[in-house]
Design a protein around this motif. Structure first.
Motif, PDB file in Angstrom:
ATOM      1  N   GLY A 229       0.801  -1.221   0.000  1.00  0.00           N
ATOM      2  CA  GLY A 229       0.000   0.000   0.000  1.00  0.00           C
ATOM      3  C   GLY A 229       0.829   1.263   0.000  1.00  0.00           C
ATOM      4  O   GLY A 229       0.307   2.357   0.212  1.00  0.00           O
ATOM      5  N   GLY A 259      -4.944  -6.194  -1.963  1.00  0.00           N
ATOM      6  CA  GLY A 259      -4.771  -4.968  -1.190  1.00  0.00           C
ATOM      7  C   GLY A 259      -4.807  -5.166   0.295  1.00  0.00           C
ATOM      8  O   GLY A 259      -4.355  -4.294   1.056  1.00  0.00           O
ATOM      9  N   PHE A 263      -5.984   0.378   2.600  1.00  0.00           N
ATOM     10  CA  PHE A 263      -6.426   1.759   2.411  1.00  0.00           C
ATOM     11  C   PHE A 263      -7.688   2.029   3.226  1.00  0.00           C
ATOM     12  O   PHE A 263      -8.672   1.295   3.135  1.00  0.00           O
ATOM     13  CB  PHE A 263      -6.657   2.029   0.922  1.00  0.00           C
ATOM     14  N   PHE A 269      -7.135   4.917  -1.871  1.00  0.00           N
ATOM     15  CA  PHE A 269      -6.777   3.890  -2.850  1.00  0.00           C
ATOM     16  C   PHE A 269      -6.702   4.468  -4.255  1.00  0.00           C
ATOM     17  O   PHE A 269      -5.801   4.129  -5.032  1.00  0.00           O
ATOM     18  CB  PHE A 269      -7.775   2.735  -2.814  1.00  0.00           C
ATOM     19  N   TYR A 272      -3.458   6.252  -4.655  1.00  0.00           N
ATOM     20  CA  TYR A 272      -2.376   5.259  -4.785  1.00  0.00           C
ATOM     21  C   TYR A 272      -2.373   4.655  -6.184  1.00  0.00           C
ATOM     22  O   TYR A 272      -1.321   4.568  -6.829  1.00  0.00           O
ATOM     23  CB  TYR A 272      -2.577   4.164  -3.735  1.00  0.00           C
ATOM     24  N   TRP A 273      -3.535   4.253  -6.652  1.00  0.00           N
ATOM     25  CA  TRP A 273      -3.599   3.572  -7.940  1.00  0.00           C
ATOM     26  C   TRP A 273      -3.250   4.509  -9.102  1.00  0.00           C
ATOM     27  O   TRP A 273      -2.552   4.109 -10.044  1.00  0.00           O
ATOM     28  CB  TRP A 273      -4.973   2.959  -8.156  1.00  0.00           C
ATOM     29  N   PRO A 295      -8.876  -3.760  -1.709  1.00  0.00           N
ATOM     30  CA  PRO A 295      -7.883  -2.756  -1.305  1.00  0.00           C
ATOM     31  C   PRO A 295      -8.330  -1.890  -0.134  1.00  0.00           C
ATOM     32  O   PRO A 295      -7.500  -1.331   0.580  1.00  0.00           O
ATOM     33  CB  PRO A 295      -7.718  -1.917  -2.566  1.00  0.00           C
ATOM     34  N   ILE A 296      -9.649  -1.763   0.053  1.00  0.00           N
ATOM     35  CA  ILE A 296     -10.183  -0.805   1.031  1.00  0.00           C
ATOM     36  C   ILE A 296     -10.652  -1.519   2.289  1.00  0.00           C
ATOM     37  O   ILE A 296     -11.269  -2.590   2.224  1.00  0.00           O
ATOM     38  CB  ILE A 296     -11.343  -0.005   0.396  1.00  0.00           C
TER      39      ILE A 296
END
Length: 483
Positions: A229, A259, A263, A269, A272-273, A295-296
């Motif tokens: 992350g 992930g 995030f 996220f 980041y992405w 991811p979250i």
């Protein structure tokens, strides 16, 4: 055919990893593997069904404030509660009816006691699997055939209303393949190259340890890569993985990114992405990306804010939920939020997975331009029960590749007696082989495992396992893990 749960028995086998497995906020080195024996009456016939699961802390709750001991004991408690609810039901009209009533009772109890749905659901899923196994044994019908004839009397409309009137045999292919691709886990602290491994960290058991060694030994072409992350940290690591794939002359491969809820919210996220996906050094590697998993943080993964941000995000990658899949309605919520699907694990429920696969297949026929995903992820599953049942269900659901890591973090089936290992090799010589070191291991060739034997038996495993050989749960102590 009426079914009744009469009693259960819990037994535990302590297992030690061959090297640490870091996932999210946890690092696994020891784990209790729980066996649930369900004694059921099916049409007056008394049978026993078995299910098992490794009790991995910090996945079902991701609570940083509880100890491993607290979490493991809580996992055992939710299993016991589900079993008590199942016994109290008495006669049920079908296996599905039994499961649905236990699920409803457990969900209400979990909400009252403030127990996360993913955790309370573990108890239901273990009981569900053992009862399915018992039923298939009683009627002498393998799981696949029972599903084809809907002997379980699955009512898809009770899970997803849009499937009212549909049956699994109409929405699933139910023609499992003879083999399935293994998507190899690359854990957060796993060595990428053999040269990265210091002498004290070297595992001398004859099994591959580094990523490059695993690629060479197993012919891997699919990977699940856990990310930190942090853009800089992940770019360096992903670049190294891409280099290893190139040097191994792997031209056709795919990977997913896990992930692990790193995030806090969708906004973080997305930032980041947007940054990492623009990195020039990863441009070629990212062409092989299949999807990003959870991811979250589960607290915000399915929130209205997430749905709104995702709806306006034009460069959004394909996304699936995993830890957020805590309820039979979770996949519908995820799709409404902008995700492309969910994951299947038997620990989240067999009938739930079947219903989710049916829903996504149904939606594909309604919107051929959309992408719907049902993936299969691992929770360090090992045989001879949990892994085999999980592989069987995933294959029947039509999943083409699945994450597997139990064979990587554990030394094959060496934790079992030679008699158990011999029985596994006899019943499943397509799936397992004897290692030169004298223990049974998963037989991965060309990045795949063969699954022919799984459909021949009641529910996956084909040996006469006796869980009473392991420690009775009431006599087991947490401290025994470290002896």
């Amino acid at each position: 055919m009426k079914i009744r749960l009469e009693k259960i028995k819990l037994n535990i086998l302590n297992m030690h990893t061959r090297m640490p497995f870091k996932y999210g906020i946890a690092e696994l080195t020891v784990v209790p593997h729980l066996f649930l024996s369900a004694y059921v009456a099916v049409g007056g016939k008394q049978v026993r069904g078995i299910a098992s699961e490794g009790l991995l802390p910090k996945w079902f709750t991701k609570n940083p404030d509880t100890s491993y001991k607290q979490e493991i004991l809580e996992m055992i408690d939710v299993v016991k509660h589900a079993a008590a609810a199942g016994i109290e039901l008495g006669d049920c009209e079908s296996v599905f009816d039994f499961w649905y009533q236990v699920y409803s009772d457990q969900k209400a109890w979990g909400q009252k006691e403030n127990i996360p749905g993913l955790l309370s659901g573990l108890g239901v899923s273990l009981l569900e699997r053992a009862v399915i196994d018992g039923y298939c044994r009683a009627v002498e019908t393998p799981f696949l055939e029972a599903l084809r004839s809907n002997a379980f009397q699955i009512e898809l409309g009770r899970i997803h209303k849009q499937l009212q009137g549909h049956s699994p045999d109409k929405l699933l292919c139910l023609s499992p393949t003879a083999e399935i691709k293994v998507r190899h886990t690359v854990g957060l602290v796993d060595p990428l190259r053999t040269s990265d491994i210091s002498i004290p960290e070297t595992v001398n058991d004859g099994l591959p340890q580094s990523l490059e060694a695993c690629i060479a030994a197993y012919g891997l072409r699919m990977f699940k890569i856990k990310i930190w992350g942090h853009v800089q940290k992940d770019v360096q690591r992903l670049t190294a993985i891409g280099d290893i794939c190139r040097k191994a002359n792997i031209e056709t491969f795919g990977f997913t990114l896990d992930g692990n809820e790193h995030f806090d919210n969708a906004e973080k996220f997305i930032a980041y992405w947007d940054e990492i996906s623009r990195c020039q050094e990863l441009s070629e590697f990212f062409q092989h990306l299949l999807f990003v998993e959870q991811p979250i943080d589960r607290k915000n993964a399915l929130s209205p804010d997430t749905a709104e941000l995702f709806s306006n995000w034009r460069t959004k990658p394909l996304l699936v939920i995993d830890e957020s899949d805590s309820d039979i309605s979770s996949v519908r919520t995820a799709l409404a939020c902008g995700y492309n699907g969910t994951t299947h694990k038997n620990c989240k429920g067999v009938f739930k997975g079947i219903a989710n696969a049916c829903l996504l297949n149904h939606l594909k026929t309604q919107d051929t331009g959309a992408t719907y995903i049902l993936s299969c992820e691992d929770l360090s599953n090992v045989g001879p029960v949990a892994l085999l049942q999980d592989l069987l269900v995933a294959n029947i659901l039509g999943i083409e590749h699945l994450e597997r890591n139990g064979h990587h973090y554990f030394k094959g089936l060496s934790m079992y007696s030679q008699a158990v290992q011999a029985a596994v090799l006899k019943a499943h010589n397509d799936l397992y082989r004897m290692h030169d070191g004298g223990f049974a291991v998963l037989d991965i060739q060309n990045g795949k495992v063969r699954l022919d034997s799984l459909t021949k038996f009641p529910f996956g495993y084909g040996l006469a396992l006796e869980p009473n050989e392991f420690t009775a749960e009431e006599a087991w102590e947490y401290a025994s893990l470290f002896e």
